[in-house]
Design a protein around this motif. Structure first.
Motif, PDB file in Angstrom:
ATOM      1  N   PRO A   1      59.341  13.488  51.273  1.00  0.00           N
ATOM      2  CA  PRO A   1      60.088  13.609  50.017  1.00  0.00           C
ATOM      3  C   PRO A   1      60.595  15.044  49.838  1.00  0.00           C
ATOM      4  O   PRO A   1      59.933  16.003  50.235  1.00  0.00           O
ATOM      5  CB  PRO A   1      59.045  13.249  48.948  1.00  0.00           C
ATOM      6  N   VAL A   2      61.771  15.168  49.281  1.00  0.00           N
ATOM      7  CA  VAL A   2      62.394  16.472  49.074  1.00  0.00           C
ATOM      8  C   VAL A   2      62.264  16.835  47.600  1.00  0.00           C
ATOM      9  O   VAL A   2      62.562  16.027  46.716  1.00  0.00           O
ATOM     10  CB  VAL A   2      63.876  16.449  49.501  1.00  0.00           C
ATOM     11  N   ILE A   3      61.802  18.069  47.331  1.00  0.00           N
ATOM     12  CA  ILE A   3      61.662  18.567  45.964  1.00  0.00           C
ATOM     13  C   ILE A   3      62.722  19.641  45.735  1.00  0.00           C
ATOM     14  O   ILE A   3      62.728  20.661  46.425  1.00  0.00           O
ATOM     15  CB  ILE A   3      60.256  19.143  45.706  1.00  0.00           C
ATOM     16  N   ASP A   4      63.619  19.386  44.793  1.00  0.00           N
ATOM     17  CA  ASP A   4      64.613  20.388  44.378  1.00  0.00           C
ATOM     18  C   ASP A   4      64.098  21.060  43.109  1.00  0.00           C
ATOM     19  O   ASP A   4      63.845  20.385  42.100  1.00  0.00           O
ATOM     20  CB  ASP A   4      65.967  19.729  44.104  1.00  0.00           C
ATOM     21  N   ILE A   5      63.909  22.371  43.164  1.00  0.00           N
ATOM     22  CA  ILE A   5      63.316  23.076  42.026  1.00  0.00           C
ATOM     23  C   ILE A   5      64.290  24.094  41.458  1.00  0.00           C
ATOM     24  O   ILE A   5      65.186  24.595  42.148  1.00  0.00           O
ATOM     25  CB  ILE A   5      62.001  23.775  42.430  1.00  0.00           C
ATOM     26  N   GLN A   6      64.112  24.374  40.167  1.00  0.00           N
ATOM     27  CA  GLN A   6      64.760  25.463  39.462  1.00  0.00           C
ATOM     28  C   GLN A   6      63.721  26.111  38.553  1.00  0.00           C
ATOM     29  O   GLN A   6      62.679  25.522  38.262  1.00  0.00           O
ATOM     30  CB  GLN A   6      65.949  24.973  38.636  1.00  0.00           C
ATOM     31  N   THR A   7      64.019  27.318  38.127  1.00  0.00           N
ATOM     32  CA  THR A   7      63.091  28.044  37.258  1.00  0.00           C
ATOM     33  C   THR A   7      63.773  28.380  35.950  1.00  0.00           C
ATOM     34  O   THR A   7      64.989  28.573  35.892  1.00  0.00           O
ATOM     35  CB  THR A   7      62.610  29.340  37.930  1.00  0.00           C
ATOM     36  N   ARG A   8      62.977  28.409  34.917  1.00  0.00           N
ATOM     37  CA  ARG A   8      63.427  28.880  33.600  1.00  0.00           C
ATOM     38  C   ARG A   8      62.472  29.976  33.136  1.00  0.00           C
ATOM     39  O   ARG A   8      61.286  29.694  32.958  1.00  0.00           O
ATOM     40  CB  ARG A   8      63.430  27.732  32.580  1.00  0.00           C
ATOM     41  N   PRO A   9      62.937  31.211  32.953  1.00  0.00           N
ATOM     42  CA  PRO A   9      64.313  31.685  33.138  1.00  0.00           C
ATOM     43  C   PRO A   9      64.754  31.629  34.594  1.00  0.00           C
ATOM     44  O   PRO A   9      63.927  31.568  35.501  1.00  0.00           O
ATOM     45  CB  PRO A   9      64.241  33.124  32.649  1.00  0.00           C
ATOM     46  N   ASN A  10      66.054  31.658  34.792  1.00  0.00           N
ATOM     47  CA  ASN A  10      66.598  31.553  36.127  1.00  0.00           C
ATOM     48  C   ASN A  10      66.268  32.817  36.916  1.00  0.00           C
ATOM     49  O   ASN A  10      66.670  33.920  36.542  1.00  0.00           O
ATOM     50  CB  ASN A  10      68.108  31.338  36.049  1.00  0.00           C
ATOM     51  N   LEU A  11      65.524  32.666  38.017  1.00  0.00           N
ATOM     52  CA  LEU A  11      65.126  33.803  38.841  1.00  0.00           C
ATOM     53  C   LEU A  11      66.029  34.006  40.045  1.00  0.00           C
ATOM     54  O   LEU A  11      65.773  34.897  40.855  1.00  0.00           O
ATOM     55  CB  LEU A  11      63.683  33.613  39.335  1.00  0.00           C
ATOM     56  N   GLU A  12      67.078  33.192  40.168  1.00  0.00           N
ATOM     57  CA  GLU A  12      67.949  33.275  41.331  1.00  0.00           C
ATOM     58  C   GLU A  12      69.222  34.072  41.056  1.00  0.00           C
ATOM     59  O   GLU A  12      70.160  34.026  41.837  1.00  0.00           O
ATOM     60  CB  GLU A  12      68.355  31.870  41.786  1.00  0.00           C
ATOM     61  N   ALA A  13      69.271  34.811  39.968  1.00  0.00           N
ATOM     62  CA  ALA A  13      70.526  35.432  39.558  1.00  0.00           C
ATOM     63  C   ALA A  13      70.865  36.679  40.354  1.00  0.00           C
ATOM     64  O   ALA A  13      71.930  37.223  40.207  1.00  0.00           O
ATOM     65  CB  ALA A  13      70.475  35.777  38.079  1.00  0.00           C
ATOM     66  N   GLY A  14      69.966  37.168  41.169  1.00  0.00           N
ATOM     67  CA  GLY A  14      70.303  38.343  41.972  1.00  0.00           C
ATOM     68  C   GLY A  14      69.195  39.367  41.960  1.00  0.00           C
ATOM     69  O   GLY A  14      68.105  39.159  41.427  1.00  0.00           O
ATOM     70  N   GLU A  15      69.468  40.485  42.541  1.00  0.00           N
ATOM     71  CA  GLU A  15      68.469  41.539  42.680  1.00  0.00           C
ATOM     72  C   GLU A  15      68.070  42.085  41.308  1.00  0.00           C
ATOM     73  O   GLU A  15      68.922  42.462  40.504  1.00  0.00           O
ATOM     74  CB  GLU A  15      69.037  42.665  43.554  1.00  0.00           C
ATOM     75  N   ALA A  16      66.776  42.131  41.062  1.00  0.00           N
ATOM     76  CA  ALA A  16      66.228  42.701  39.822  1.00  0.00           C
ATOM     77  C   ALA A  16      66.842  42.055  38.591  1.00  0.00           C
ATOM     78  O   ALA A  16      67.091  42.701  37.592  1.00  0.00           O
ATOM     79  CB  ALA A  16      66.429  44.208  39.784  1.00  0.00           C
ATOM     80  N   ALA A  17      67.119  40.751  38.641  1.00  0.00           N
ATOM     81  CA  ALA A  17      67.661  40.068  37.469  1.00  0.00           C
ATOM     82  C   ALA A  17      66.619  39.970  36.369  1.00  0.00           C
ATOM     83  O   ALA A  17      66.949  39.959  35.187  1.00  0.00           O
ATOM     84  CB  ALA A  17      68.152  38.678  37.850  1.00  0.00           C
ATOM     85  N   VAL A  18      65.357  39.894  36.734  1.00  0.00           N
ATOM     86  CA  VAL A  18      64.277  39.781  35.764  1.00  0.00           C
ATOM     87  C   VAL A  18      63.434  41.045  35.839  1.00  0.00           C
ATOM     88  O   VAL A  18      63.043  41.478  36.918  1.00  0.00           O
ATOM     89  CB  VAL A  18      63.416  38.540  36.054  1.00  0.00           C
ATOM     90  N   VAL A  19      63.194  41.643  34.696  1.00  0.00           N
ATOM     91  CA  VAL A  19      62.371  42.848  34.605  1.00  0.00           C
ATOM     92  C   VAL A  19      61.142  42.500  33.783  1.00  0.00           C
ATOM     93  O   VAL A  19      61.261  42.032  32.643  1.00  0.00           O
ATOM     94  CB  VAL A  19      63.138  44.012  33.973  1.00  0.00           C
ATOM     95  N   ALA A  20      59.957  42.727  34.338  1.00  0.00           N
ATOM     96  CA  ALA A  20      58.709  42.431  33.659  1.00  0.00           C
ATOM     97  C   ALA A  20      57.962  43.726  33.390  1.00  0.00           C
ATOM     98  O   ALA A  20      58.022  44.672  34.178  1.00  0.00           O
ATOM     99  CB  ALA A  20      57.844  41.497  34.503  1.00  0.00           C
ATOM    100  N   ALA A  21      57.287  43.746  32.268  1.00  0.00           N
ATOM    101  CA  ALA A  21      56.530  44.927  31.896  1.00  0.00           C
ATOM    102  C   ALA A  21      55.227  44.986  32.678  1.00  0.00           C
ATOM    103  O   ALA A  21      54.593  43.970  32.966  1.00  0.00           O
ATOM    104  CB  ALA A  21      56.241  44.916  30.405  1.00  0.00           C
ATOM    105  N   SER A  22      54.837  46.206  33.035  1.00  0.00           N
ATOM    106  CA  SER A  22      53.598  46.422  33.769  1.00  0.00           C
ATOM    107  C   SER A  22      52.413  45.902  32.955  1.00  0.00           C
ATOM    108  O   SER A  22      52.262  46.226  31.766  1.00  0.00           O
ATOM    109  CB  SER A  22      53.443  47.907  34.057  1.00  0.00           C
ATOM    110  N   GLY A  23      51.581  45.076  33.598  1.00  0.00           N
ATOM    111  CA  GLY A  23      50.388  44.551  32.939  1.00  0.00           C
ATOM    112  C   GLY A  23      50.629  43.349  32.067  1.00  0.00           C
ATOM    113  O   GLY A  23      49.679  42.838  31.469  1.00  0.00           O
TER     114      GLY A  23
END
Length: 919
Positions: free
Chosen positions: A746-768
């Motif tokens: 079986p093939v699983i097609d996944i996506q993430t919310r928020p979208n993590l595929e938008a490019g380099e450093a699209a998501v910034v998370a705080a330390s800790g």
């Protein structure tokens, strides 16, 4: 600390889907009805193409608004959209808002509009059934005098009852009153009565319905449609606590000879639930028996051709058999005589048509498909009748009928459109003979099927042989058939039937001696069939390089098409690679496609490699050549990945054990000994991880291949713990059918919310902080049935300082990621906050430490909330501001009903920036 996410654009597919939705919405506001209808009709395609919950919920709300403010013709098409997209309704989170829009139309003054609203409620009952407003609105419509509105209310009620059984007690009194009202049109009354069959789970209501159905059937002024509906609902409420009484069975039997087929079917189906008791007086049942016999006789000798009704005849015959089994003491059973007559007639017709086919006749031009189905149905009636009567002489006679049907089917060439039908029939009758205690009779008859050219019968016999269910006489007969054919070939006294029997016997013996759970190095007693294959291959090689003579030799004495592939995998499964390599060489490969020619070349090289295990250099050269061909084929169609993985494991295992035996330390204290031990331990652990990955990543591995992989794992574990201190021969390479044709996963097609595929450093998370992500996706299944039942999805998340390396065809890379995912600590998707405490998470502890989150499957869709803790940059950067690049790795597994995780993938990684300045 909270997570700060920078704004990111939506993915290309989501953008396109919402743009398409807005375009359809604008087209629905067109001034022409035709354009509106065309736009509404495109919504189901949009849902199937992009089944995102946000888009589906928004689209259904727009359709609800349109339903409120549209003319009835457009409302009709909107209701059809709801019917076509019922499975997508479960993904909407705005069911209450959607229901409010529909209720506006339901309480309007237009009866046609109310009918359409009721239809829509019924079509959307999967999400509307839990709302009392929907139930109350449907209940009020029963008071209408408009017949279409009452019919629509009945339709909505039936749909709501599928998802809300408690609604039956609410609507019971109203429906019973309307069903008993003779002023209501008969068609509406019939629908009302049919809707009452949902009362079966309710003990009290089912007993009341029993009496009502009896009254409606006996009511003189009841129309035939009402009586048919009463018979149908009556059958639904027959249960152990609510059995059909003898006196009621007499009443029902009066409809057996009715002129309408629908009435006869309803009466016979209800009479089939009657279980006569020993206390019933035989004279009181003579009327029922007489009617059943009269009906069956009328069907056996129909007045016109083509008027035979097998379904009703089957019901009547089994009902008659139950009566005879209860209190008839006659030596000859009438039900058995009828069933046997039908089977003999079908067998005679099928055998007569098959014998008419000349060697050059295409069986597709003959009506064998219809006659085969008739034969199967008639034989199964014999089996069912014998099971009811439970007489020893009848069971033996039924087994003889099964044997004759097997012989008749085996005399024909198997067709692709009949494969599942024939296979199920053979397996069912074999299982019945096992339960009835007549398996010895059926096993003895298999000797007459050795010369069959029917691929479906051949596959069934091989499956029976694999289960070690064959008689000793059949095994002896197969050995005798092989020996006699080898002698006949020398004297050129062979024919088509003896050729089929020879190769079928070889396959049967190979399958019979397979032992999936035996030890890897345990030899199998397959000398006779293997030697016969080798002798034939030697004779074929003696024909020289002349293509015409080799092809003529193969067509006259070679393995038939239905047995060739099976013999190839059976030779591999028994470890006879030399015979397999010899068998592949004389195949007429020039008749195959280029892909198959290359595949046969790869298998031939692999067979030569297995035959040269004593020469390590030659083994590596041959197996590398085979792998090179398989890699080329895999890049073309991606169907050989599993085969490549198994061959890689085999190659590494042989090299590992060979290096262990060849290494000779100069002195026990020499530094090379410790270095070699460390390298061997690393290679052993890596190979163990690869074997575990293959076992976990592929659901449809057959027992033979799985047994070999588990044997490899046991050998490696013994080497790892030091139980094997000297050189040891590698286990025999014995792959099963899935090595040659593995069904796709079986093939699983996944996506993430928020979208993590938008490019380099699209998501910034705080330390800790904790990063909260929802992983959602859809499952795509192939046409092959899975060997396990799935109940959920497991998502493993971890942070890494490196992105995903390699592709899904890189076995060492996949195994290393699978090792991290398998060691994940389980977390509940209902409480993702338990991912860890930011204040206690050190910098080094956050890398490559996976967390697992489980989610249930909603059809083919799943949504899994996850949370993962970011590392504390302050512990390594002191008070300076810093930003670190990282990657989130996501790996998915399927959870079966037993709780086992199958890591089928996909495995993905997404860029992430961790900063001390994010807020």
């Amino acid at each position: 600390m909270a997570l700060s996410i920078q704004a990111a654009d939506a993915s290309h597919s989501s953008d396109w889907a919402f743009k398409r939705l807005f375009k359809l919405e604008s087209e629905c506001r067109s001034s022409t009805l035709a354009a509106q209808v065309q736009a509404v009709g495109q919504f189901p395609k949009l849902f199937d193409q992009f089944p995102f919950p946000t888009l589906v919920g928004s689209a259904f709300l727009k359709l609800g608004d349109l339903f409120c403010n549209s003319p009835n013709p457009l409302r009709y098409h909107i209701a059809r959209v709801f019917a076509a997209s019922q499975h997508h309704l479960l993904h909407t989170a705005y069911a209450d808002e959607l229901l409010r829009r529909v209720l506006v139309v339901l309480y309007s003054n237009d009866p046609i509009a109310r009918v359409l609203a009721l239809r829509l409620i019924g079509n959307a009952s999967a999400v509307f059934a839990k709302f009392p407003e929907a139930q109350h609105g449907v209940l009020l419509r029963y008071q209408s005098t408009h017949p279409l509105e009452v019919a629509a209310a009945v339709h909505a009620t039936e749909s709501l009852l599928k998802y809300s059984p408690g609604f039956q007690s609410v609507v019971w009194e109203t429906v019973i009153a309307r069903a008993g009202d003779t002023s209501v049109p008969d068609s509406v009354r019939a629908q009302l009565i049919c809707s009452l069959r949902h009362a079966a789970p309710n003990l009290q209501l089912s007993m009341l319905l029993y009496d009502h159905c009896c009254f409606w059937v006996e009511q003189p002024r009841s129309a035939i449609a009402v009586k048919e509906a009463a018979l149908t609902s009556w059958k639904a409420v027959i249960q152990p606590h609510n059995e059909l009484r003898h006196i009621d069975a007499q009443r029902i039997s009066r409809f057996i000879l009715h002129e309408l087929r629908s009435t006869r079917c309803a009466a016979l189906a209800l009479l089939g639930t009657w279980r006569p008791k020993q206390g019933d007086v035989a004279m009181e049942a003579d009327d029922i028996k007489e009617r059943l016999v009269k009906f069956i006789e009328s069907q056996l000798h129909p007045p016109t051709a083509g008027s035979f009704d097998f379904y009703c005849t089957r019901l009547a015959t089994i009902s008659l058999a139950r009566m005879e089994a209860s209190y008839t003491t006659e030596a000859v059973s009438q039900s058995w005589a009828f069933a046997e007559f039908l089977a003999n007639s079908a067998l005679q017709a099928f055998s007569g048509l098959s014998s008419m086919a000349s060697p050059g006749t295409d069986e597709r031009e003959l009506p064998t498909n219809t006659l085969l189905h008739d034969l199967v149905y008639a034989v199964m009636l014999v089996v069912n009748t014998a099971s009811v009567l439970r007489r020893s002489e009848v069971l033996l006679a039924a087994t003889a009928t099964v044997v004759n049907s097997w012989r008749a089917i085996s005399s024909t060439v198997g067709r692709a459109d009949n494969r599942r039908h024939v296979k199920r029939f053979i397996e069912t009758t074999w299982a019945w003979c096992t339960r009835a205690g007549t398996l010895h009779t059926l096993s003895a008859s298999l000797e007459a099927l050795l010369d069959t050219a029917n691929c479906h019968v051949f596959d069934a016999i091989i499956a029976i042989a694999r289960r070690d269910k064959l008689s000793d006489s059949l095994i002896a007969r197969c050995n005798q058939q092989i020996e006699s054919y080898v002698g006949a070939v020398s004297s050129c006294a062979t024919n088509e039937l003896s050729r089929n029997a020879f190769w079928n016997s070889i396959a049967i013996l190979l399958a019979y001696h397979l032992q999936p759970h035996a030890k890897p190095n345990q030899p199998r007693p397959t000398a006779i069939p293997v030697n016969a294959v080798v002798k034939w291959c030697v004779d074929a090689a003696a024909q020289g390089d002349d293509v015409d003579s080799s092809e003529q030799h193969y067509s006259s004495d070679g393995p038939p098409a239905h047995a060739c592939q099976t013999i190839i995998y059976l030779l591999a499964a028994s470890g006879n690679w030399k015979a397999l390599g010899l068998l592949i060489k004389p195949l007429p490969s020039h008749k195959f496609s280029a892909e198959f020619q290359e595949w046969f070349d790869a298998m031939s090289l692999l067979a030569e490699a297995e035959d040269s295990l004593d020469n390590a250099d030659q083994f590596l050269t041959l197996i590398d050549s085979a792998l090179a061909i398989l890699h080329v084929l895999d890049r073309q169609q991606s169907r050989h990945t599993f085969q490549i993985f198994v061959v890689l494991i085999r190659k590494e295992l042989v090299c590992l054990l060979g290096d262990r035996g060849n290494h000779r330390a100069v002195h026990p204290a020499h530094p090379s000994l410790a270095l070699f031990a460390r390298l061997q331990a690393k290679r052993t652990h890596g190979l163990i991880a690869q074997v575990n990955y293959v076992l976990d990543a592929y659901l449809s591995i057959d027992p033979i291949t799985r047994s070999w992989l588990e044997g490899v794992l046991a050998t490696l574990n013994s080497v790892d713990v030091g139980h094997i201190s000297t050189s040891v021969a590698p286990p025999l390479f014995t792959p099963g059918p899935s090595f040659f044709s593995m069904p796709p996963n079986p093939v699983i097609d996944i996506q993430t919310r928020p979208n993590l595929e938008a490019g380099e450093a699209a998501v910034v998370a705080a330390s800790g902080s904790q990063l909260h992500v929802i992983v959602e996706g859809f499952l795509q299944f192939s046409k092959h049935k899975l060997p396990v039942s799935l109940r959920g999805v497991r998502v493993a998340l971890w942070l890494s300082q490196r992105s995903k390396q390699g592709s899904d065809r890189d076995l060492p890379g996949c195994a290393s990621y699978n090792l991290v995912a398998r060691s994940a600590n389980s977390r509940s998707s209902a409480d993702p906050a338990c991912a860890g405490d930011a204040s206690t998470s050190g910098y080094d502890d956050c890398w490559n430490a996976a967390l697992a989150f489980d989610a249930v499957l909603d059809g083919n869709y799943f949504a899994c909330p996850c949370a993962i803790t970011m590392p504390q940059l302050a512990s390594v950067c002191s008070h300076y501001d810093a930003t670190v690049s990282a990657h989130i790795h996501v790996s998915c597994a399927l959870i079966d009903s037993a709780g086992r995780a199958w890591w089928v993938g996909p495995h993905s990684s997404y860029p992430l920036a961790i900063s001390t300045t994010a807020r």
